[in-house]
Enzyme design. Structure first.
Site, PDB file in Angstrom:
ATOM      1  N   ARG A  34       0.823  -1.218   0.000  1.00 57.81           N
ATOM      2  CA  ARG A  34       0.000   0.000   0.000  1.00 57.81           C
ATOM      3  C   ARG A  34       0.856   1.266   0.000  1.00 57.81           C
ATOM      4  NH1 ARG A  34      -4.908  -2.089   3.896  1.00 57.81           N
ATOM      5  NH2 ARG A  34      -6.402  -2.406   2.206  1.00 57.81           N
ATOM      6  N   LYS A 186     -15.596 -14.802   6.698  1.00 62.50           N
ATOM      7  CA  LYS A 186     -17.010 -14.613   7.042  1.00 62.50           C
ATOM      8  C   LYS A 186     -17.923 -14.432   5.843  1.00 62.50           C
ATOM      9  CE  LYS A 186     -16.657 -12.073  11.381  1.00 62.50           C
ATOM     10  NZ  LYS A 186     -16.843 -10.645  11.636  1.00 62.50           N
ATOM     11  N   GLY A 339      -6.784  -5.822   0.373  1.00 69.66           N
ATOM     12  CA  GLY A 339      -5.521  -5.759   1.079  1.00 69.66           C
ATOM     13  C   GLY A 339      -5.057  -7.125   1.548  1.00 69.66           C
ATOM     14  N   GLY A 363     -12.520  -4.066   1.349  1.00 69.67           N
ATOM     15  CA  GLY A 363     -13.882  -3.612   1.655  1.00 69.67           C
ATOM     16  C   GLY A 363     -14.381  -2.657   0.587  1.00 69.67           C
TER      17      GLY A 363
HETATM   18  P1  AMP Z   1     -11.235 -12.233   5.218  1.00 68.88           P
HETATM   19  O1  AMP Z   1     -10.584 -11.131   6.011  1.00 68.88           O
HETATM   20  O2  AMP Z   1     -12.681 -12.374   5.437  1.00 68.88           O
HETATM   21  O3  AMP Z   1     -10.816 -12.180   3.759  1.00 68.88           O
HETATM   22  O4  AMP Z   1     -10.623 -13.571   5.810  1.00 68.88           O
HETATM   23  C1  AMP Z   1      -9.289 -13.902   5.718  1.00 68.88           C
HETATM   24  C2  AMP Z   1      -8.985 -14.961   6.733  1.00 68.88           C
HETATM   25  O5  AMP Z   1      -9.827 -16.083   6.532  1.00 68.88           O
HETATM   26  C3  AMP Z   1      -7.569 -15.463   6.654  1.00 68.88           C
HETATM   27  O6  AMP Z   1      -6.851 -15.009   7.754  1.00 68.88           O
HETATM   28  C4  AMP Z   1      -7.734 -16.994   6.675  1.00 68.88           C
HETATM   29  O7  AMP Z   1      -6.865 -17.626   7.575  1.00 68.88           O
HETATM   30  C5  AMP Z   1      -9.166 -17.177   7.100  1.00 68.88           C
HETATM   31  N1  AMP Z   1      -9.719 -18.462   6.628  1.00 68.88           N
HETATM   32  C6  AMP Z   1      -9.722 -18.934   5.376  1.00 68.88           C
HETATM   33  N2  AMP Z   1     -10.243 -20.162   5.339  1.00 68.88           N
HETATM   34  C7  AMP Z   1     -10.597 -20.493   6.601  1.00 68.88           C
HETATM   35  C8  AMP Z   1     -11.176 -21.644   7.200  1.00 68.88           C
HETATM   36  N3  AMP Z   1     -11.490 -22.705   6.465  1.00 68.88           N
HETATM   37  N4  AMP Z   1     -11.381 -21.614   8.529  1.00 68.88           N
HETATM   38  C9  AMP Z   1     -11.051 -20.543   9.256  1.00 68.88           C
HETATM   39  N5  AMP Z   1     -10.496 -19.420   8.751  1.00 68.88           N
HETATM   40  C10 AMP Z   1     -10.265 -19.400   7.432  1.00 68.88           C
END
Ligand code: AMP
Length: 382
Positions: A34, A186, A339, A363
């Site tokens: 960034r 999520k 990011g 986001g």
């Molecule tokens: P996000 O910020 O929503 O893009 O989520 C990213 C995070 O999701 C990363 O730190 C990953 O470690 C986590 N992640 C990906 N797959 C899984 C999973 N199967 N179980 C738990 N966490 C996960």
């Protein structure tokens, strides 16, 4: 429309809003993408005889001056990358002054218009003109992003301009087939974008922690995997919408599971129909990764946001690697949104130039694709 080129900056002080929200580990910057992405606008302004007051944020200090979220390491890295001095917090003799984390002040993120606007007025006193280049924050109605540009002659910076041009390619008559791959932790973060993209894309592949809510909604056992139970009905509707719109929804058929959320927890490969009750899914399996890759490579336009598994643990990084590799082989435009996804591909050894475009804003790019009005873009007349 106001453009950077037509903004009169010679001999002026420019308030430059950047996104310098870099990941830190023990005070060290682990990915300076960034900061690098902010350099073209910084050098453009300096070359044209401006001096800069740079405002940025780091993390979510929630109005508290948290030393671990100070922009001090960023000031140092910026100075190294530009090979020139950068003053931090107090003005010295440098052409560039970086302010401390704007979010140390509660007014920056306040929901009260009056509070934000009073802070914006204080910031406006520091400069003659405003340039908005913090793409990662344009979806936020924050003082330095939304209120401040209204008080000064303003224009978007090069990064914001480039980001918006790429996102326009994804929203206005994208080349087909158009595929999107979503992962990350999520589903709740991504419901809006999924439901909007289901009216626009040909293929949608879903992995990451969020996929288990999809598998649960399809009636499968998911063991101790991450799940948002309250969203199962919504996800059922999304699955039905995909069917009725003729969007190919690709879900994993095999899953790498482990007993615990730990780097060295023993991985086992199972069918997505047979996740044991005492195990959690931490990555998509190789068969799924290959199927996702095959779909990606058929597309002319691909957008990807969110890792396919817990890529921070080497045993569970395979799915993310395979998807990233497939994106580098797209005969068309491939966009890595966000990011975290950007940091993930760099951490896995890919180069920025391997992809069509790496967005600096997760986001922000998701909300743009959701079809929302982004306050920071609106304020810049974009
Ligand atoms: P996000 O910020 O929503 O893009 O989520 C990213 C995070 O999701 C990363 O730190 C990953 O470690 C986590 N992640 C990906 N797959 C899984 C999973 N199967 N179980 C738990 N966490 C996960």
């Amino acid at each position: 429309m106001n453009s950077l080129a037509s903004l009169d900056v010679a001999g002026k002080r420019v308030f430059l809003r950047c996104d310098l929200n870099v990941p830190l580990k023990n005070g060290e910057i682990t990915d300076d993408g960034r900061i690098r992405a902010s350099l073209p606008t910084i050098t453009n302004l300096l070359d044209r005889g401006a001096s800069l007051v740079i405002g940025a944020h780091l993390g979510r200090p929630k109005g508290e001056a948290k030393p671990e979220l100070s922009l001090q390491p960023v000031a140092e890295r910026l100075s190294e990358l530009l090979s020139q001095p950068v003053d931090f917090i107090t003005q010295g003799s440098a052409k560039i002054l970086l302010l401390e984390n704007l979010r140390f002040n509660t007014a920056e993120t306040s929901k009260e218009d009056g509070e934000r606007s009073a802070f914006a007025k204080d910031l406006a006193k520091l400069a003659d003109v405003y340039v908005g280049d913090g793409f990662g924050a344009v979806h936020r109605k924050h003082a330095s992003v939304y209120d401040l540009p209204a008080l000064l002659p303003h224009a978007p910076g090069n990064l914001v301009q480039a980001e918006v041009e790429v996102l326009k390619k994804l929203t206005q008559s994208p080349q087909r087939p158009y595929g999107v791959v979503l992962g990350g932790a999520k589903v709740s973060d991504k419901i809006g974008v999924i439901s909007n993209l289901l009216t626009k894309v040909d293929v949608m592949a879903i992995g990451g922690g969020m996929v288990f809510t999809f598998l649960a909604a399809s009636g499968k056992e998911i063991g101790t995997s991450l799940v948002e139970t309250d969203l199962i009905p919504t996800v059922k509707e999304l699955i039905a919408t995909a069917q009725s719109k003729g969007v190919k929804l690709v879900l994993p058929t095999d899953i790498v599971v482990a007993p615990e959320f730990k780097q060295d927890s023993a991985p086992t490969l199972v069918s997505a129909d047979e996740i044991p009750e005492n195990q959690m899914g931490l990555d998509i399996g190789p068969e799924s990764a290959a199927a996702f890759a095959a779909e990606i490579k058929k597309c002319k336009t691909v957008f990807w946001n969110g890792p396919m598994g817990v890529f921070e643990f080497p045993n569970f990084a395979h799915g993310t690697k395979v998807v990233a590799q497939a994106l580098t082989e797209v005969d068309g435009i491939s966009v890595v949104g966000g990011g975290d996804s950007a940091a993930a591909v760099r951490a896995l050894g890919f180069k920025d130039s391997d992809f069509g475009y790496i967005s600096t804003g997760g986001g922000a790019s998701l909300e743009y694709l959701e079809g929302k009005v982004l306050p920071g873009l609106q304020a810049l007349g974009l």
